[in-house]
Scaffold this active site. Structure first.
Site, PDB file in Angstrom:
ATOM      1  N   LYS A   1       0.859  -1.180   0.000  1.00  0.00           N
ATOM      2  CA  LYS A   1       0.000   0.000   0.000  1.00  0.00           C
ATOM      3  C   LYS A   1       0.901   1.237   0.000  1.00  0.00           C
ATOM      4  O   LYS A   1       1.443   1.624   1.034  1.00  0.00           O
ATOM      5  CB  LYS A   1      -0.916  -0.020   1.230  1.00  0.00           C
TER       6      LYS A   1
ATOM      7  N   CYS B   1      14.378   9.500   7.001  1.00  0.00           N
ATOM      8  CA  CYS B   1      14.098   9.220   8.407  1.00  0.00           C
ATOM      9  C   CYS B   1      15.333   9.366   9.274  1.00  0.00           C
ATOM     10  O   CYS B   1      15.232   9.731  10.446  1.00  0.00           O
ATOM     11  CB  CYS B   1      13.484   7.833   8.554  1.00  0.00           C
TER      12      CYS B   1
ATOM     13  N   GLU C   1       9.097   1.213  11.280  1.00  0.00           N
ATOM     14  CA  GLU C   1      10.278   2.060  11.088  1.00  0.00           C
ATOM     15  C   GLU C   1       9.738   3.473  10.972  1.00  0.00           C
ATOM     16  O   GLU C   1       9.169   3.844   9.949  1.00  0.00           O
ATOM     17  CB  GLU C   1      11.063   1.632   9.846  1.00  0.00           C
TER      18      GLU C   1
ATOM     19  N   GLU D   1      10.380  16.072  14.722  1.00  0.00           N
ATOM     20  CA  GLU D   1      10.895  15.773  13.382  1.00  0.00           C
ATOM     21  C   GLU D   1      10.337  16.770  12.373  1.00  0.00           C
ATOM     22  O   GLU D   1       9.123  16.911  12.217  1.00  0.00           O
ATOM     23  CB  GLU D   1      10.524  14.354  12.966  1.00  0.00           C
TER      24      GLU D   1
END
Length: 490
Positions: free
Chosen positions: A180, A289, A253, A397
């Protein structure tokens, strides 16, 4: 919203067939470089996910009984086939999420091939068990079995890489897979599925695009046996809630707020490049990331490092059309993320941060000589000097080409600052002192630590995070279950 001259349509892959969404609805895909609609992807619904899950479940039985050698042969064929489609896939990835063509062509595609080859080689590991003599008349042994249907949910910043990591090892282990992709960047994944379908048996790999409704339907389904996500913490929490009534293995993750720590004894020129072009100001505009978004520099070399870093940014980072091979940094991948990054820059100034370099956004200001890109999602590489790690721009972040810069005095202070975050995905250490390097490796609360390099990843090494950065690995054994057997022969 402007529209490009020619709109391309891409389709789901379900049971070996390239098909539109059941109800024929579409989502527009926007080129982040110029803000124009250039493609359409299926706006799938629960009905589409049901078809994909049924196809995967039915295909699983025939795939799981193949030997590791037979599955490996399929995966090696995929690695070989990618050479034929390398140019097309690189261009689609660039158009889809803004990652510059020089990196998608020369860096990304060879990495994808190596992952498929590595997964082929690792397939035998998923078939190995152990035998243990329990007594004179009995022994035990273990079996490794595939889980069944594995769902991989992708981010929008690196679709093809995460697609490959999630699919290759799950397939090598004998599972069926449903991918997906993010609704913000599905084009390259949908086309990738078509290409892989030329090799794989029907139904063993399915790709379904759509919004969160599709993800919810997939992860909560009782016939889905594992979910692996690369994405945000909020999405991970939603998946945990959705799977509470039907527990299954989960691998997350998630985000990061990675420190990149420069000691005075380091090779400063190498470190300056490592914390800028390699660490955060990347070809996909810092949307990684493990981006080294907190640069910590020992005070005695702080000003020297600032000078080296700004020189590198001015000389080596070129913004422009992502399909231009000379461009080294592209736009933000979508309008929503563009607005988030701009707000964080404003917040950093409000919190008392000082802009060292950069700070501008918008095509008209960042690229005034390229009017065709004026509506794109452009943000300059930006360094913000801060004096304390408690600021929001140091704790949250940002996921863009923005990094904070902060001095430290001692090794202990650097560690305290580095670990003062809820995240624990990556960390960099720049030093020529071997003792210091080993102490930092041991004490940094991070799933990945790089010394005198940064962002070096590969299929040979596991990749994952600590704390709010997630748990688990997209590895070969995590796609299997272990069964224990005991036999009495007395």
């Amino acid at each position: 919203m402007e529209t490009a001259n020619k709109i391309r349509e891409f389709h789901n892959l379900i049971n070996g067939k390239v098909v539109p969404a059941v109800f024929g609805n579409w989502i527009e895909s926007v080129n982040p470089a110029d803000g124009k609609v250039w493609a359409k992807i299926p706006s799938s619904t629960v009905e589409d996910t049901e078809e994909a899950i049924l196809a995967a479940k039915q295909a699983f039985g025939k795939w799981a009984v193949l030997s590791a050698i037979e599955r490996a042969a399929y995966l090696r064929q995929i690695g070989d086939l990618l050479s034929k489609y390398a140019e097309e896939l690189a261009m689609l990835e660039t158009m889809d999420c803004g990652w510059v063509i020089r990196e998608t062509t020369y860096g990304l595609i060879p990495v994808l091939q190596s992952i498929w080859y590595d997964a082929a080689q690792a397939a035998s590991i998923a078939s190995r068990g152990e035998t243990i003599q329990l007594s004179a008349n009995s022994f035990g042994y273990t079996l490794r079995e595939p889980l069944g249907v594995v769902v991989g949910i992708l981010p929008w910043n690196s679709p093809l890489f995460t697609f490959t990591i999630k699919a290759a090892y799950a397939l090598a282990s004998g599972n069926a897979v449903i991918i997906k992709p993010s609704e913000y960047a599905s084009v390259s994944s949908l086309r990738y599925g078509e290409i892989l379908n030329k090799i794989l048996p029907p139904g063993i790999l399915n790709v379904v695009s759509g919004d969160g409704i599709v993800g919810e339907a997939l992860v909560s389904h009782h016939d889905v046996n594992r979910v692996t996500l690369t994405g945000s913490g909020n999405t991970a929490k939603a998946i945990v809630r959705s799977t509470a009534q039907a527990p299954k293995p989960l691998t997350f993750e998630l985000g990061g707020k990675s420190p990149n720590i420069v000691f005075a004894d380091a090779n400063l020129e190498k470190a300056a490049e490592g914390v800028t072009t390699n660490g955060i100001f990347t070809g996909n505009a810092g949307q990684i990331c493990v981006g080294g978004s907190r640069i910590l520099i020992q005070r005695s070399v702080f000003q020297e490092m600032i000078s080296l870093m700004t020189d590198i940014i001015k000389k080596n980072i070129k913004l422009g059309s992502p399909v231009d091979p000379q461009t080294t940094m592209g736009p933000l991948a979508n309008e929503a993320q563009y607005n988030i990054v701009r707000r964080y820059i404003e917040l950093g100034i409000q919190e008392g941060g000082e802009i060292v370099i950069g700070g501008r956004s918008g095509g008209e200001d960042v690229l005034p000589d390229e009017p065709s890109l004026s509506n794109g999602y452009w943000v300059e590489p930006t360094l913000i000097r801060v004096r304390q790690n408690s600021l929001r721009i140091c704790q949250e972040e940002i996921f863009g080409p923005v990094a904070t810069v902060m001095p430290f005095d001692t090794e202990e202070e650097a560690l305290a600052i580095a670990n003062d975050t809820s995240f624990g995905l990556g960390a960099g250490v720049w030093t020529t002192n071997l003792d210091c390097a080993h102490r930092m490796i041991q004490k940094l609360e991070s799933g990945n630590v790089w010394v005198n390099t940064y962002r070096r990843v590969g299929p040979e090494l596991p990749f994952g995070g600590f704390k709010d950065s997630g748990f688990g690995k997209d590895s070969i054994l995590e796609n299997t279950r272990e069964k224990t057997c005991v036999i009495d022969v007395g």
